[in-house]
Design a protein around this motif. Sequence first.
Motif, PDB file in Angstrom:
ATOM      1  N   PHE A 146       0.847  -1.193   0.000  1.00 50.79           N
ATOM      2  CA  PHE A 146       0.000   0.000   0.000  1.00 50.79           C
ATOM      3  C   PHE A 146       0.881   1.242   0.000  1.00 50.79           C
ATOM      4  CE2 PHE A 146      -3.654  -2.461   0.595  1.00 50.79           C
ATOM      5  CZ  PHE A 146      -4.781  -1.655   0.680  1.00 50.79           C
ATOM      6  N   VAL A 147       0.383   2.276  -0.653  1.00 50.72           N
ATOM      7  CA  VAL A 147       0.999   3.605  -0.575  1.00 50.72           C
ATOM      8  C   VAL A 147      -0.018   4.519   0.096  1.00 50.72           C
ATOM      9  CG1 VAL A 147       2.009   5.519  -1.835  1.00 50.72           C
ATOM     10  CG2 VAL A 147       2.305   3.175  -2.690  1.00 50.72           C
ATOM     11  N   TRP A 148       0.332   5.021   1.286  1.00 45.60           N
ATOM     12  CA  TRP A 148      -0.533   5.954   2.024  1.00 45.60           C
ATOM     13  C   TRP A 148       0.068   7.351   1.864  1.00 45.60           C
ATOM     14  CZ3 TRP A 148      -4.798   3.583   3.929  1.00 45.60           C
ATOM     15  CH2 TRP A 148      -4.723   2.218   4.186  1.00 45.60           C
ATOM     16  N   ALA A 149      -0.478   8.126   0.951  1.00 42.78           N
ATOM     17  CA  ALA A 149       0.083   9.441   0.649  1.00 42.78           C
ATOM     18  C   ALA A 149      -0.973  10.518   0.880  1.00 42.78           C
ATOM     19  CB  ALA A 149       0.583   9.476  -0.799  1.00 42.78           C
ATOM     20  N   LYS A 150      -0.558  11.751   0.647  1.00 45.38           N
ATOM     21  CA  LYS A 150      -1.460  12.900   0.746  1.00 45.38           C
ATOM     22  C   LYS A 150      -1.390  13.707  -0.542  1.00 45.38           C
ATOM     23  CE  LYS A 150      -2.611  12.359   5.171  1.00 45.38           C
ATOM     24  NZ  LYS A 150      -4.009  12.062   5.596  1.00 45.38           N
ATOM     25  N   THR A 151      -2.505  14.263  -0.942  1.00 45.57           N
ATOM     26  CA  THR A 151      -2.526  15.177  -2.076  1.00 45.57           C
ATOM     27  C   THR A 151      -1.861  16.494  -1.669  1.00 45.57           C
ATOM     28  OG1 THR A 151      -4.653  16.125  -1.451  1.00 45.57           O
ATOM     29  CG2 THR A 151      -4.699  14.157  -2.854  1.00 45.57           C
ATOM     30  N   PRO A 152      -1.553  17.360  -2.630  1.00 48.41           N
ATOM     31  CA  PRO A 152      -0.936  18.648  -2.267  1.00 48.41           C
ATOM     32  C   PRO A 152      -1.716  19.448  -1.235  1.00 48.41           C
ATOM     33  CG  PRO A 152      -0.712  18.281  -4.623  1.00 48.41           C
ATOM     34  CD  PRO A 152      -1.579  17.175  -4.091  1.00 48.41           C
ATOM     35  N   ASP A 153      -3.042  19.269  -1.192  1.00 43.68           N
ATOM     36  CA  ASP A 153      -3.831  20.013  -0.199  1.00 43.68           C
ATOM     37  C   ASP A 153      -4.142  19.166   1.038  1.00 43.68           C
ATOM     38  OD1 ASP A 153      -5.630  18.287  -1.336  1.00 43.68           O
ATOM     39  OD2 ASP A 153      -7.175  19.784  -1.740  1.00 43.68           O
ATOM     40  N   GLY A 232      -8.886   8.577  -3.547  1.00 45.35           N
ATOM     41  CA  GLY A 232      -8.467   9.970  -3.514  1.00 45.35           C
ATOM     42  C   GLY A 232      -9.612  10.887  -3.873  1.00 45.35           C
ATOM     43  N   PRO A 233      -9.398  12.198  -3.785  1.00 47.27           N
ATOM     44  CA  PRO A 233     -10.445  13.170  -4.126  1.00 47.27           C
ATOM     45  C   PRO A 233     -10.463  13.432  -5.636  1.00 47.27           C
ATOM     46  CG  PRO A 233      -8.510  14.323  -3.339  1.00 47.27           C
ATOM     47  CD  PRO A 233      -8.179  12.857  -3.254  1.00 47.27           C
ATOM     48  N   TYR A 234     -10.636  12.402  -6.414  1.00 48.45           N
ATOM     49  CA  TYR A 234     -10.420  12.471  -7.854  1.00 48.45           C
ATOM     50  C   TYR A 234     -11.466  13.283  -8.599  1.00 48.45           C
ATOM     51  CZ  TYR A 234      -6.928   8.742  -7.414  1.00 48.45           C
ATOM     52  OH  TYR A 234      -5.829   8.000  -7.088  1.00 48.45           O
ATOM     53  N   GLU A 235     -10.999  13.931  -9.657  1.00 45.17           N
ATOM     54  CA  GLU A 235     -11.851  14.436 -10.720  1.00 45.17           C
ATOM     55  C   GLU A 235     -11.591  13.558 -11.936  1.00 45.17           C
ATOM     56  OE1 GLU A 235     -10.947  18.564 -11.255  1.00 45.17           O
ATOM     57  OE2 GLU A 235     -11.464  19.094  -9.183  1.00 45.17           O
ATOM     58  N   ASP A 236     -12.394  13.693 -12.977  1.00 45.57           N
ATOM     59  CA  ASP A 236     -12.155  12.835 -14.132  1.00 45.57           C
ATOM     60  C   ASP A 236     -12.496  13.543 -15.432  1.00 45.57           C
ATOM     61  OD1 ASP A 236     -15.001  11.936 -15.173  1.00 45.57           O
ATOM     62  OD2 ASP A 236     -15.102  11.689 -12.996  1.00 45.57           O
ATOM     63  N   VAL A 237     -11.893  13.025 -16.500  1.00 44.39           N
ATOM     64  CA  VAL A 237     -12.215  13.435 -17.860  1.00 44.39           C
ATOM     65  C   VAL A 237     -12.499  12.160 -18.630  1.00 44.39           C
ATOM     66  CG1 VAL A 237      -9.750  13.481 -18.483  1.00 44.39           C
ATOM     67  CG2 VAL A 237     -11.414  14.664 -19.917  1.00 44.39           C
ATOM     68  N   TRP A 254      -8.842   9.473 -14.195  1.00 41.25           N
ATOM     69  CA  TRP A 254      -9.060  10.098 -12.893  1.00 41.25           C
ATOM     70  C   TRP A 254      -7.779  10.818 -12.460  1.00 41.25           C
ATOM     71  CZ3 TRP A 254     -11.408   5.425 -14.045  1.00 41.25           C
ATOM     72  CH2 TRP A 254     -12.782   5.342 -13.816  1.00 41.25           C
ATOM     73  N   PHE A 255      -7.903  12.062 -12.072  1.00 36.71           N
ATOM     74  CA  PHE A 255      -6.738  12.880 -11.738  1.00 36.71           C
ATOM     75  C   PHE A 255      -7.024  13.714 -10.499  1.00 36.71           C
ATOM     76  CE2 PHE A 255      -9.404  15.138 -14.726  1.00 36.71           C
ATOM     77  CZ  PHE A 255      -9.498  16.419 -14.196  1.00 36.71           C
ATOM     78  N   LEU A 256      -5.973  14.293  -9.932  1.00 30.26           N
ATOM     79  CA  LEU A 256      -6.128  15.099  -8.732  1.00 30.26           C
ATOM     80  C   LEU A 256      -6.666  16.485  -9.063  1.00 30.26           C
ATOM     81  CD1 LEU A 256      -2.905  14.270  -6.674  1.00 30.26           C
ATOM     82  CD2 LEU A 256      -5.171  13.196  -6.555  1.00 30.26           C
ATOM     83  N   PRO A 257      -7.388  17.088  -8.134  1.00 25.29           N
ATOM     84  CA  PRO A 257      -7.908  18.436  -8.361  1.00 25.29           C
ATOM     85  C   PRO A 257      -6.781  19.423  -8.670  1.00 25.29           C
ATOM     86  CG  PRO A 257      -8.942  17.463  -6.425  1.00 25.29           C
ATOM     87  CD  PRO A 257      -7.840  16.530  -6.834  1.00 25.29           C
TER      88      PRO A 257
END
Length: 567
Positions: A146-153, A232-237, A254-257
Amino acid sequence: MSPRLPFAALLLLSTGAIAAEPGKPALTAQTAASGGTLDPAQKKVTFDTADLAIEVDAEREVINATATLVFTVLEKTDRLVVDLDKNYTVTAVTVDGADSAGFTNPEGRMTVKLLKKAAKDARLTLKITYGGRPHTAVRAPWDGGFVWAKTPDGQPWIATAVQNEGCDLFWPCIDYPTYEPQKVTLHITVPKGLKAPSNGKLLSVDQIDDGRTTWNWEVAHPNPYSIALNVGPYEDVSGTYKSRFGNTIPMIYWFLPGEKPKAEKLFAEFAPVLDFYEATVGPYPWASEKVGVVETPHLGMEHQTINAYGNKYAKAPEGFDWLFQHEFGHEWFANQMTAPNWDDFWLHEGFTEYMQPLYGRWRDGDARYAAMMLDMRPKILNQSALVTGKPQTADEVYRKSPGRGGDIYYKGAWVLHTLRNAIGDAAFHRILQLTVYGRADPAPGNFAPVFRTTPEFIGYVKQVTGQDWQWFFDVYLYQAALPRLAVNRNATQLTLKWVVPGGKPFPLPVEVAVDDAVQKVAMTGGVATITVPEGAHIVVDPMARLLKQDDAIDAFQAWKAEQKPAK
């Protein structure tokens, strides 16, 4: 849909809110190895389906899950044996809805005793409830977990990558390439505000009163290590691709805000890369599900229909994102066509690596192709054979055998480069289709996933060309050292001779440029002499079509090794 543990019960399995430590909890040798020796009881069943209900507790960095596995008995048995990391706390085990006769899991290979022997052709449903802190990757994707990371925010950003260690790092399975379930259904519950892109087709998203959501997915014939959790708090296109084969394929990223402009540029690469693969290999294998890519806090991995992308939108002189293009190629070479044993790992990586310069040629022409092939060549180490002919674990191939990890990519690609130039594009294309689909006329709906060994691939080369190429592969795949092309010239003659360790036959033709004219020299018996004009300018293998020993590259590699600081 499978029942889930109540949230209160899930919390009881959770550990304290202490940050997970890379490499912890430690894995047993059994769990760390993927594709090792099967337990005799595992050989007595087929693994049919898996239903996985997994709650990801981002705050405590634990998971809590219920796995429902269905097996068909091939030979009567008194036990079921599955692989699952022993660090999880198992709170319940049932078989066909009733308690089992007990289970043990001392080293990560769980043995479940049956109340009575199961007869041949019986179907058994094994349900395991478990939870705890999963193994945290040290350096994903090379080290699994597992990778437990944080987004920039500061929001949770979580991913799994388990290729070398296998599926048992977070779900009970039979951790061997040929034990692909026919279907896996996933129910991934995540905290409020987060999403859970995963494999296959999205069935639904359930809203829970406290704000959590459960994402329900279904994937057909997944490679066991390709099942992936992404949170994650994903947005998508998203969009659709109209295939050259007449079907329409959904595509989503799916990508980060905050990354929408970059994300849209990467997404614009999806359709042309898909068109290349369909033109070069054949139909996209998972058209009824999706082309899916998700941004991850690690570099990348070929998770079926949800490829991990962590290349940070890097630019390259080739004009395309190599990481996206490479991982996407594994939908054909790893997921549709899968090696039944990790000894044939090069069938995944060598083929996919070779698709990069072929894509360069498809986009920009022969100069781009040649540049990309030449860039690979110094990376080939030749310290061990690509294929041993003996069962191997993923780790034995990728890391423990000297030089083999990189060579399954670069040497594998150069073997295919040399082969294609020897037999021509049309024959190479037919070989690809037989290897990947098992037929020369693949079309949407007329093929299923296949397992392929190196000897089977070699057999297709013979079938298509009408010639026995075993000598070619004996030298390039089954021994480490490359053949050397000895060149001797006098005033009017040029003599070429293949020198192969062990004296093996190697009649591979060689191109020679004599002034401005290029001729292909037959090397019957591995040697040839041609007449050349006195004073003519001679270049042997002017287009670098042949994988062979090279004094300049050997000297360069030795020099590079000298530059490394002493430990």
